[in-house]
Design an enzyme around this catalytic site. Structure first.
Site, PDB file in Angstrom:
ATOM      1  N   THR A 180      66.436  -9.421  15.087  1.00 40.07           N
ATOM      2  CA  THR A 180      67.700 -10.109  14.817  1.00 40.07           C
ATOM      3  C   THR A 180      68.180 -10.707  16.131  1.00 40.07           C
ATOM      4  OG1 THR A 180      68.339  -8.656  13.003  1.00 40.07           O
ATOM      5  CG2 THR A 180      70.130  -9.599  14.267  1.00 40.07           C
ATOM      6  N   ARG A 208      68.210  -7.677  -0.820  1.00 45.36           N
ATOM      7  CA  ARG A 208      68.779  -6.716   0.136  1.00 45.36           C
ATOM      8  C   ARG A 208      69.500  -7.500   1.244  1.00 45.36           C
ATOM      9  NH1 ARG A 208      68.577  -5.867   5.919  1.00 45.36           N
ATOM     10  NH2 ARG A 208      68.943  -3.677   6.332  1.00 45.36           N
ATOM     11  N   GLY A 210      71.626  -6.896   4.899  1.00 44.83           N
ATOM     12  CA  GLY A 210      71.914  -5.909   5.942  1.00 44.83           C
ATOM     13  C   GLY A 210      73.311  -6.061   6.509  1.00 44.83           C
ATOM     14  N   ASP A 211      73.491  -5.521   7.692  1.00 43.78           N
ATOM     15  CA  ASP A 211      74.801  -5.558   8.345  1.00 43.78           C
ATOM     16  C   ASP A 211      75.146  -6.929   8.915  1.00 43.78           C
ATOM     17  OD1 ASP A 211      72.566  -4.918  10.197  1.00 43.78           O
ATOM     18  OD2 ASP A 211      74.120  -5.254  11.701  1.00 43.78           O
ATOM     19  N   THR A 231      72.612  -4.851  16.170  1.00 46.90           N
ATOM     20  CA  THR A 231      71.249  -5.014  15.650  1.00 46.90           C
ATOM     21  C   THR A 231      70.644  -3.632  15.412  1.00 46.90           C
ATOM     22  OG1 THR A 231      69.055  -5.967  16.083  1.00 46.90           O
ATOM     23  CG2 THR A 231      70.288  -5.229  18.003  1.00 46.90           C
ATOM     24  N   GLY A 232      69.600  -3.599  14.585  1.00 43.10           N
ATOM     25  CA  GLY A 232      68.959  -2.320  14.266  1.00 43.10           C
ATOM     26  C   GLY A 232      69.083  -2.018  12.786  1.00 43.10           C
ATOM     27  N   GLY A 234      70.344  -1.748   9.596  1.00 41.67           N
ATOM     28  CA  GLY A 234      71.577  -2.320   9.055  1.00 41.67           C
ATOM     29  C   GLY A 234      72.353  -1.400   8.142  1.00 41.67           C
TER      30      GLY A 234
END
Ligand code: ASP
Length: 312
Positions: A180, A208, A210-211, A231-232, A234
């Protein structure tokens, strides 16, 4: 005049050190683009958007073009931009035909009465707002496409989620990194902004999200406080509203570095092996990054210099 600055990231995860050299020029050029805008008196918002546009184009990161598809073979992109001056934000999720999702997110913020668009409606909005639509396959990275076509189960297996918490073994067998991209900046007028753009987790289930596109999770910005891009993993980031958590710590008086460290410790206290990273700027122009991952790719302004780092 406020001390201006920008920090960009290209994901936090684990990848072989040999890949650092490949990422470095892209990170540096992205930070330089943002720095030049700020040095010329431009806004933090322009700086983060243009820095992220550059990373969306770069082949090595998982945002914009060159991304892994989802489990149906389709690239679905998410992005969020936050303007700390106005408290406004724009975001898009699961867009499939837009080369620069962060610019679409900015258009959502500035050219519509709304904050977030998803899926086909977001692609349609892009067209209405004058952005070119491209075939989805042009967004997909070739190597990932091959893994998809060959049904390489090493790559395709789900990596995280509610039912499958991430574990170390899972991480070490994941051949693709999680890149990301994001940027946070403060301009000469003390305005802060945050931008995050992502294709999410590689080979995610269709739909899906994510964050990255969620305010307070993938990013946050507020003048007088600071700006954050995460990042990472989510799912964990959104469960803890991690970007807002870090911003709240700065509002309580912590520096950028203290807030980033506090947010990563908070995450680690709730989830074992949380695979999370973030970049932060505070209202005084201090830049910081932190991660619980072995690697985080960041590049930032330090006086007249641009510095790159791959470990927190
Ligand atoms: N946070 C992103 C997501 O979960 C992925 C990443 O940053 O690597 O969608």
């Amino acid at each position: 005049m406020t001390k201006y600055g920008i920090i960009v990231h290209g994901g936090a995860w684990d990848w072989p050190d040999e890949q650092d050299a490949f990422k470095t020029p892209y990170l540096e050029e992205s930070a330089r683009i943002g720095r030049d805008i700020l040095a010329a008196g431009g806004s933090a918002l322009d700086a983060v958007e243009k820095a992220v546009n550059y990373l969306e184009d770069a082949p090595t990161f998982e945002a914009g073009t060159g991304v892994p598809p989802n489990r149906n073979g389709v690239a679905q992109l998410d992005a969020l931009i936050v303007d700390g001056r106005t408290r406004d934000f724009g975001s898009v999720a699961a867009v499939e035909r837009v080369k620069y999702p962060i610019t679409l997110a900015r258009k959502v913020m500035e050219e519509t009465a709304h904050c977030m668009f998803v899926g086909a409606g977001a692609d349609e909005l892009a067209r209405e707002l004058g952005m070119p639509l491209i075939p989805n396959i042009e967004l997909v990275d070739e190597k990932s496409w091959r893994a998809f076509v060959e049904r390489d189960e090493r790559v395709l297996k789900p990596q995280w989620g509610k039912s499958q918490p991430l574990n170390a073994e899972h991480v070490s067998h994941q051949p693709l990194s999680h890149d990301t991209v994001g940027a946070v900046a403060i301009d000469q007028n003390g305005n802060v902004a945050a931008a995050t753009s992502s294709s999410g987790s590689p080979f995610k289930p269709a739909g899906r999200v994510g964050d990255a596109p969620l305010l307070g999770s993938g990013g946050f910005a507020l003048n007088g406080v600071g700006a954050v891009s995460c990042t990472g993993n989510g799912e964990n980031i959104m469960r803890l509203l991690l970007a807002k958590y870090a911003a709240d710590k700065m509002a309580e008086g912590m520096s950028a570095q203290q807030a980033a460290d506090a947010a990563v410790s908070y995450m680690s206290s709730v989830y074992p092996n949380p695979m999370t990273g973030m970049i932060v700027v505070d209202a005084h122009g201090n830049l910081a990054y932190a991660s619980s991952t072995p690697k985080i790719a960041v590049c930032y302004t330090a006086g007249d210099q641009i510095k790159t780092a791959f470990r927190a």
